[in-house]
Design an enzyme around this catalytic site. Structure first.
Site, PDB file in Angstrom:
ATOM      1  CB  SER A 128      -0.901  -0.021   1.249  1.00 51.54           C
ATOM      2  OG  SER A 128      -1.325   1.270   1.600  1.00 51.54           O
ATOM      3  N   GLY A 129       0.460   2.220  -0.839  1.00 56.17           N
ATOM      4  CA  GLY A 129       1.094   3.528  -0.810  1.00 56.17           C
ATOM      5  C   GLY A 129       0.775   4.265   0.473  1.00 56.17           C
ATOM      6  CD1 TRP A 130      -3.988   6.126   3.364  1.00 58.63           C
ATOM      7  CD2 TRP A 130      -2.710   5.269   5.006  1.00 58.63           C
ATOM      8  NE1 TRP A 130      -4.363   6.723   4.550  1.00 58.63           N
ATOM      9  CE2 TRP A 130      -3.593   6.214   5.574  1.00 58.63           C
ATOM     10  CE3 TRP A 130      -1.811   4.619   5.841  1.00 58.63           C
ATOM     11  CZ2 TRP A 130      -3.609   6.507   6.932  1.00 58.63           C
ATOM     12  CZ3 TRP A 130      -1.807   4.918   7.201  1.00 58.63           C
ATOM     13  CH2 TRP A 130      -2.699   5.847   7.729  1.00 58.63           C
ATOM     14  CB  CYS A 144      -6.254   8.669   1.022  1.00 58.53           C
ATOM     15  SG  CYS A 144      -7.292   7.315   1.594  1.00 58.53           S
ATOM     16  N   GLY A 145      -7.966   7.557  -1.562  1.00 55.95           N
ATOM     17  CA  GLY A 145      -9.265   7.378  -2.197  1.00 55.95           C
ATOM     18  C   GLY A 145     -10.440   7.685  -1.307  1.00 55.95           C
ATOM     19  CG  HIS A 146     -11.636   5.666   1.281  1.00 60.79           C
ATOM     20  ND1 HIS A 146     -10.628   4.764   1.035  1.00 60.79           N
ATOM     21  CD2 HIS A 146     -12.756   5.130   0.744  1.00 60.79           C
ATOM     22  CE1 HIS A 146     -11.130   3.719   0.400  1.00 60.79           C
ATOM     23  NE2 HIS A 146     -12.405   3.916   0.207  1.00 60.79           N
ATOM     24  NE  ARG A 194      -7.661   4.741  -6.368  1.00 56.65           N
ATOM     25  CZ  ARG A 194      -7.118   5.013  -5.188  1.00 56.65           C
ATOM     26  NH1 ARG A 194      -6.337   4.107  -4.613  1.00 56.65           N
ATOM     27  NH2 ARG A 194      -7.316   6.175  -4.589  1.00 56.65           N
ATOM     28  CG  ASN A 240      -9.743  -0.316  -0.943  1.00 54.79           C
ATOM     29  OD1 ASN A 240      -9.478  -1.067  -0.008  1.00 54.79           O
ATOM     30  ND2 ASN A 240      -9.451   0.978  -0.919  1.00 54.79           N
ATOM     31  CB  SER A 273     -11.332   4.404   4.637  1.00 52.07           C
ATOM     32  OG  SER A 273      -9.947   4.660   4.603  1.00 52.07           O
TER      33      SER A 273
END
Length: 538
Positions: A94-96, A203-205, A240, A420, A424
């Site tokens: 994960s990049g996060w 972040c996607g969230h 994505r 995913n 989150s």
């Protein structure tokens, strides 16, 4: 023909045969085999990640055929990778997690992809080197077992394919290619890349996501594939889209983005940026500026162009069914195409005021209305250039996943999807009972989501046991360690209980003895090693 020309032509023919294999049946390339060969060097390099990429492809092919998923989570370190290998088929990087725990600058931060571009590739290498080591260690240990021991000792596949986070590619197309090259060299079987703008990636969230035009992201996907082809590997690429929740886009240059760009329908309003600049000049700041912007947005009555056309046609007296037909007809058309259809096919007399420049932000971004339909639209555009498609979502809603899968498969039957299973999401507040949660990944698998992952489960599981143990260790000392860690390791058969053996001390002794003829007075696992205590409880 010179020998050099003949060799070049032969390699081109070889690449063309390679591309005709079932592996690339759904892949579109806007370049030729000659383009690829001309960009290769003269020394052929074989990459271990190619082996892993082929392994991942075979694995997902089987799941796609059976309607089942391969599910995994984000690994933090070699400890987690070795434990995951016993039960899970793949590993996610994960990049996060890397942003917060493994930046190559050692400066932690949130998931904004503002770390050096070698951060995630380095983490991949960290984990892949551990996979290779524990694979070697296991083979050496098994070489010393009897036939009975071999039969009773299951083989652990430590070489689980790694899929890693490429964020937005960290720059332009050559940056994307260099990043891809690093991932191939470091051991990733596949990578995913998202359609956000690199300078504002979130972040996607998180809120505030800015998209790039469809073609710009397609160019990234093509750049990845080209780099793979130059290196001669079959690694996977996951496209994505963050468009489900996006509110901005960098440009209106791509006609395919037009249906989702919002415009002002109030001709009396000056451009928003002019209003904001004037307010700042008057000394207004912070909440005052936000209130001015909110008021402008409300007064602008932002709409998508198909909505504005529908309202205009209704105002001219068209029936409800006619208006609905117009909306259906223009819902995926560019602005000029939609105008032409409304006028020629539906008799629209007056094109309504609709201005997509007026609401632009101070950075110049256009207002964008995302959603599931938008994500389907983008995913279908990306599909010919990707192996898997992923729509980032706000909540774990199975009905939404069904809608996305149906929308993609209507255009691209059999297209592989990724999902995913994000931490989150507040899973306990998602309206799912225990049975729903247990079945969730398998229900998604039936829909074609062949690869699923919890991005940050490594981080959260690490945090959980660290907090629990530290809290109890502070109060009860070694009792906490024995009860929460050591006895639990023994109970579940965790191999790290004997951490010297897990770390490869036996393997290192074997190396030394091989060098010294079979005898070593300094063997790490010889007489006196405390790990012998673990043959029974004390």
């Amino acid at each position: 023909m010179s020998s050099e020309r003949a060799q070049f032509a032969a390699e081109v023919a070889e690449v063309e045969r390679w591309w005709k294999s079932p592996r690339f049946a759904r892949v579109n390339r806007p370049y030729t085999a000659a383009d690829v060969v001309s960009k290769r060097g003269t020394i052929k390099i074989n990459y271990p990640s190619d082996v892993q990429g082929k392994k991942l492809w075979k694995l997902l092919s089987e799941h796609a055929k059976n309607g089942t998923p391969s599910h995994t989570y984000g690994a933090l370190d070699p400890v987690q990778v070795t434990q995951m290998a016993k039960y899970l088929e793949t590993v996610y990087v994960s990049g996060w997690q890397s942003s917060s725990t493994a930046s190559s600058s050692n400066e932690p931060g949130p998931d904004l992809a503002d770390y050096p571009s070698n951060t995630v590739p380095n983490k991949v290498e960290h984990l892949f080197m551990a996979q290779l080591f524990h694979d070697r260690k296991q083979r050496e240990a098994r070489s010393r077992m009897s036939d009975a021991e071999l039969a009773n000792t299951p083989v652990i596949d430590y070489l689980r394919p790694i899929v890693a986070d490429a964020d937005t590619g960290h720059g332009g197309l050559t940056a994307v290619m260099k990043l891809t090259k690093m991932f191939v060299e470091k051991g990733a079987a596949g990578i995913h890349i998202e359609d956000q703008a690199p300078g504002t990636k979130k972040c996607g969230h998180m809120a505030g996501k800015v998209l790039v035009p469809i073609q710009e992201h397609i160019n990234r996907l093509v750049a990845i594939r080209l780099q793979y082809d130059i290196m001669g590997v079959e690694n996977l690429v996951v496209a994505r889209t963050d468009s489900e929740a996006a509110t901005l886009i960098t440009s209106n240059i791509d006609d395919r983005d037009h249906p989702f760009i919002q415009g002002s329908t109030n001709p009396s309003l000056p451009p928003l940026n002019n209003v904001m600049v004037e307010a700042e000049a008057q000394g207004k700041t912070g909440d005052q500026l936000q209130a001015i912007e909110d008021g402008w947005i409300k007064a602008a009555n932002l709409q998508l162009f198909p909505q504005a056309l529908a309202q205009a046609l209704a105002n001219e007296g068209a029936s409800r069914s006619t208006v609905e037909k117009l909306v259906a007809r223009v819902s995926r058309l560019s602005w000029p195409q939609a105008v032409a259809v409304a006028q020629k096919e539906f008799g629209l007399k007056q094109v309504p005021y609709w201005n997509w420049d007026a609401p632009r932000t101070r950075e110049g971004y256009y207002r964008y209305q995302g959603g599931t339909e938008c994500a389907i639209h983008r995913a279908n555009a990306f599909a010919p250039y990707a192996d898997l498609l992923w729509m980032e979502t706000k909540k774990p809603i199975l009905a939404q996943a069904k809608e996305f899968a149906a929308g993609v498969h209507a255009v691209h039957p059999g297209q592989w999807l990724a999902y995913n299973l994000s931490p989150s999401f507040n899973w306990e507040a998602a309206g799912l009972n225990a049975q729903d949660m247990q079945a969730y990944v398998w229900e998604l698998g039936k829909l074609g989501f062949v690869w699923q992952f919890i991005t940050l489960a490594g981080l959260h599981s690490n945090a959980y046991i660290s907090d629990l143990f530290a809290q109890n260790f502070a109060k009860t000392g070694m009792k906490a360690y024995v009860e929460l860690v050591q006895s639990r390791e023994r109970e579940i058969g965790c191999d790290v209980l004997t951490h010297q053996k897990w770390s490869g001390a036996d393997y290192a002794d074997s190396l030394i003895k091989t060098v010294t003829g079979g005898v070593s007075s300094t063997a790490a696992m010889g007489a006196g090693v405390t790990e012998s205590q673990f043959t029974s409880k004390l």
